[in-house]
Write a protein that holds these residues in place. Structure first.
Motif, PDB file in Angstrom:
ATOM      1  N   ILE A 114       0.847  -1.196   0.000  1.00  0.00           N
ATOM      2  CA  ILE A 114       0.000   0.000   0.000  1.00  0.00           C
ATOM      3  C   ILE A 114       0.882   1.245   0.000  1.00  0.00           C
ATOM      4  CG2 ILE A 114      -1.778   1.280   1.271  1.00  0.00           C
ATOM      5  CD1 ILE A 114      -2.773  -1.400   2.355  1.00  0.00           C
ATOM      6  N   SER A 115       0.531   2.196  -0.838  1.00  0.00           N
ATOM      7  CA  SER A 115       1.361   3.390  -1.007  1.00  0.00           C
ATOM      8  C   SER A 115       1.392   4.232   0.263  1.00  0.00           C
ATOM      9  CB  SER A 115       0.829   4.237  -2.175  1.00  0.00           C
ATOM     10  OG  SER A 115      -0.478   4.704  -1.892  1.00  0.00           O
ATOM     11  N   GLU A 116       2.487   4.962   0.435  1.00  0.00           N
ATOM     12  CA  GLU A 116       2.646   5.835   1.604  1.00  0.00           C
ATOM     13  C   GLU A 116       1.594   6.939   1.629  1.00  0.00           C
ATOM     14  OE1 GLU A 116       4.570   5.714   4.250  1.00  0.00           O
ATOM     15  OE2 GLU A 116       5.433   3.795   3.621  1.00  0.00           O
ATOM     16  N   GLY A 117       1.116   7.311   0.471  1.00  0.00           N
ATOM     17  CA  GLY A 117       0.137   8.395   0.394  1.00  0.00           C
ATOM     18  C   GLY A 117      -1.300   7.934   0.483  1.00  0.00           C
ATOM     19  N   TYR A 118      -1.523   6.692   0.882  1.00  0.00           N
ATOM     20  CA  TYR A 118      -2.897   6.184   0.999  1.00  0.00           C
ATOM     21  C   TYR A 118      -3.707   7.068   1.940  1.00  0.00           C
ATOM     22  CZ  TYR A 118      -6.758   2.933   1.871  1.00  0.00           C
ATOM     23  OH  TYR A 118      -8.000   2.365   1.997  1.00  0.00           O
ATOM     24  N   ARG A 119      -4.955   7.335   1.559  1.00  0.00           N
ATOM     25  CA  ARG A 119      -5.764   8.337   2.260  1.00  0.00           C
ATOM     26  C   ARG A 119      -6.040   7.977   3.726  1.00  0.00           C
ATOM     27  NH1 ARG A 119      -9.096   5.297  -0.814  1.00  0.00           N
ATOM     28  NH2 ARG A 119     -10.926   4.354   0.209  1.00  0.00           N
ATOM     29  N   ASP A 120      -5.998   6.699   4.078  1.00  0.00           N
ATOM     30  CA  ASP A 120      -6.254   6.294   5.462  1.00  0.00           C
ATOM     31  C   ASP A 120      -5.086   5.437   5.946  1.00  0.00           C
ATOM     32  OD1 ASP A 120      -7.402   5.916   7.889  1.00  0.00           O
ATOM     33  OD2 ASP A 120      -9.221   4.938   7.181  1.00  0.00           O
ATOM     34  N   ARG A 121      -3.935   6.032   5.954  1.00  0.00           N
ATOM     35  CA  ARG A 121      -2.707   5.311   6.241  1.00  0.00           C
ATOM     36  C   ARG A 121      -2.708   4.727   7.651  1.00  0.00           C
ATOM     37  NH1 ARG A 121       1.375   2.722   3.524  1.00  0.00           N
ATOM     38  NH2 ARG A 121       2.695   2.016   5.230  1.00  0.00           N
ATOM     39  N   SER A 122      -3.452   5.321   8.585  1.00  0.00           N
ATOM     40  CA  SER A 122      -3.459   4.799   9.950  1.00  0.00           C
ATOM     41  C   SER A 122      -3.979   3.365  10.002  1.00  0.00           C
ATOM     42  CB  SER A 122      -4.312   5.694  10.856  1.00  0.00           C
ATOM     43  OG  SER A 122      -5.696   5.546  10.588  1.00  0.00           O
ATOM     44  N   ARG A 123      -4.916   3.010   9.125  1.00  0.00           N
ATOM     45  CA  ARG A 123      -5.433   1.640   9.096  1.00  0.00           C
ATOM     46  C   ARG A 123      -4.358   0.648   8.664  1.00  0.00           C
ATOM     47  NH1 ARG A 123     -10.779   1.036   5.802  1.00  0.00           N
ATOM     48  NH2 ARG A 123     -10.769  -0.981   6.879  1.00  0.00           N
TER      49      ARG A 123
END
Length: 373
Positions: free
Chosen positions: A250-259
């Motif tokens: 999953i990319s570092e810029g994923y909109r819900d990175r906390s998940r």
């Protein structure tokens, strides 16, 4: 589809005229005892034109297709179907014109019923496509009214749309518009693994370069979501290495990175990599401090590692940050109870509301109250 719910006046838009009261300009080949169905609007037009005793054949055919689309229990249904099948080519061409006219006028009811009649009579792929697309438009119209206006009929309609697409794919697994349609539905439902599967199938069946590029764009948009959904599935099945593999893509810029970090924390914990798990929990809370699950699972992690005070402090911090506090209160109460702080434990148990849901917690609250009185 519950037609009466979505179009309560549908059956009132057609009437049956007995042959003794009127005849057609053309010989349609129907027996004398067969009544002539005609749309109310067409009948009004003919009455105004002084032609109420001699009905136009086209108007009667339009009425026949309408009532067959309604799929009522008609005593003369076989007569109507035999007429249309006897003149199959002309009937199919005429019906195609009716469907296109309904689409142009954005008349969802006529588009639905005429395409449904064509689907049942001729098993034509174009009619199937228009029928499903019309159901989707009806669904979208109702969905836009808001969550409070979405009854069980709407859910049933969506299931019918999905089933209709699936039935087409049983006949032709590479059918582009069916795979594309299901892909968009599952994307909207948040089922990204299914969406990715159908987008990939649609890409294989696409003929136009524009369609291929659009599908590639959609696959790119849902790629991270699909990885996350796959990771959650692996976590639920106890496959922690596989979960980490999916999360790592999953990319570092994923909109819900906390998940992503939260999922990594759970996986690392189960694999015994405690330092990596701690760091992942911290990253998750740094990015999103208002999710109760992050505090609860991190507190359990700390408690299992022997850090009771750290777990209590974390739960107290969470109670200041999150709205859904019930589990946080309950878990803090358990920890307070274990270290002998019965008054604080009682207060937390009551605040959790668990006593109303669980007889065991209600009994524990009662025992604490008796012991502290």
């Amino acid at each position: 589809m519950n037609l009466d719910y979505f179009f309560p006046q549908a059956k009132d838009q057609v009437v049956f005229v007995e042959r003794k009261e009127a005849k057609t300009q053309e010989d349609l080949g129907l027996s004398p005892e067969t009544p002539l169905p005609i749309m109310v609007d067409d009948l009004i037009d003919q009455v105004r034109a002084g032609q109420d005793k001699t009905l136009q054949g086209r108007a009667v055919l339009r009425g026949i297709f309408y009532v067959l689309g309604l799929d009522q229990d008609l005593s003369h249904k076989a007569n109507y179907e035999n007429l249309l099948k006897t003149h199959r080519q002309d009937s199919q061409a005429f019906l195609r014109g009716l469907v296109l006219e309904a689409l142009k006028e954005e008349d969802l009811l006529k588009s639905l019923l005429f395409s449904q009649a064509g689907l049942r009579l001729f098993e034509d792929l174009d009619f199937s496509k228009i029928h499903i697309r019309t159901m989707e438009k009806i669904y979208n119209r109702e969905w836009q009214k808001g969550p409070e206006a979405q009854p069980k009929e709407l859910k049933a309609l969506l299931e019918e749309i999905i089933t209709s697409y699936e039935d087409l794919l049983k006949k032709d697994p590479d059918l582009f518009f069916a795979n594309e349609g299901l892909a968009y539905i599952f994307k909207a439902k948040g089922q990204y693994l299914k969406a990715r599967l159908y987008f990939e199938k649609a890409l294989q069946g696409a003929q136009e370069e524009e369609d291929k590029n659009q599908i590639r764009d959609e696959l790119s948009l849902i790629e991270d979501d699909a990885y996350l959904e796959a990771a959650i599935t692996y976590l639920n099945y106890g496959k922690f290495h596989e979960a980490l593999f999916q999360l790592s893509h999953i990319s570092e810029g994923y909109r819900d990175r906390s998940r992503v970090d939260y999922g990594m924390a759970l996986a690392y914990d189960k694999l015994g990599q405690r330092e990596a798990a701690r760091e992942a929990f911290e990253r998750a809370l740094d990015l999103q401090a208002s999710r109760a699950a992050y505090y609860n699972d991190y507190a359990i992690f700390l408690y299992n590692g022997g850090d009771l005070e750290g777990a209590l402090a974390l739960l107290s911090r969470g109670l200041e940050e999150v709205e859904d506090k019930e589990d946080l209160y309950y878990n803090r109460g358990i920890l307070e109870y274990q270290r002998g702080q019965y008054s604080q434990a009682l207060e937390d148990f009551k605040s959790s509301g668990k006593g109303q849901e669980s007889p065991e917690v209600a009994s524990l609250i009662e025992q604490l109250e008796e012991g502290l009185s």
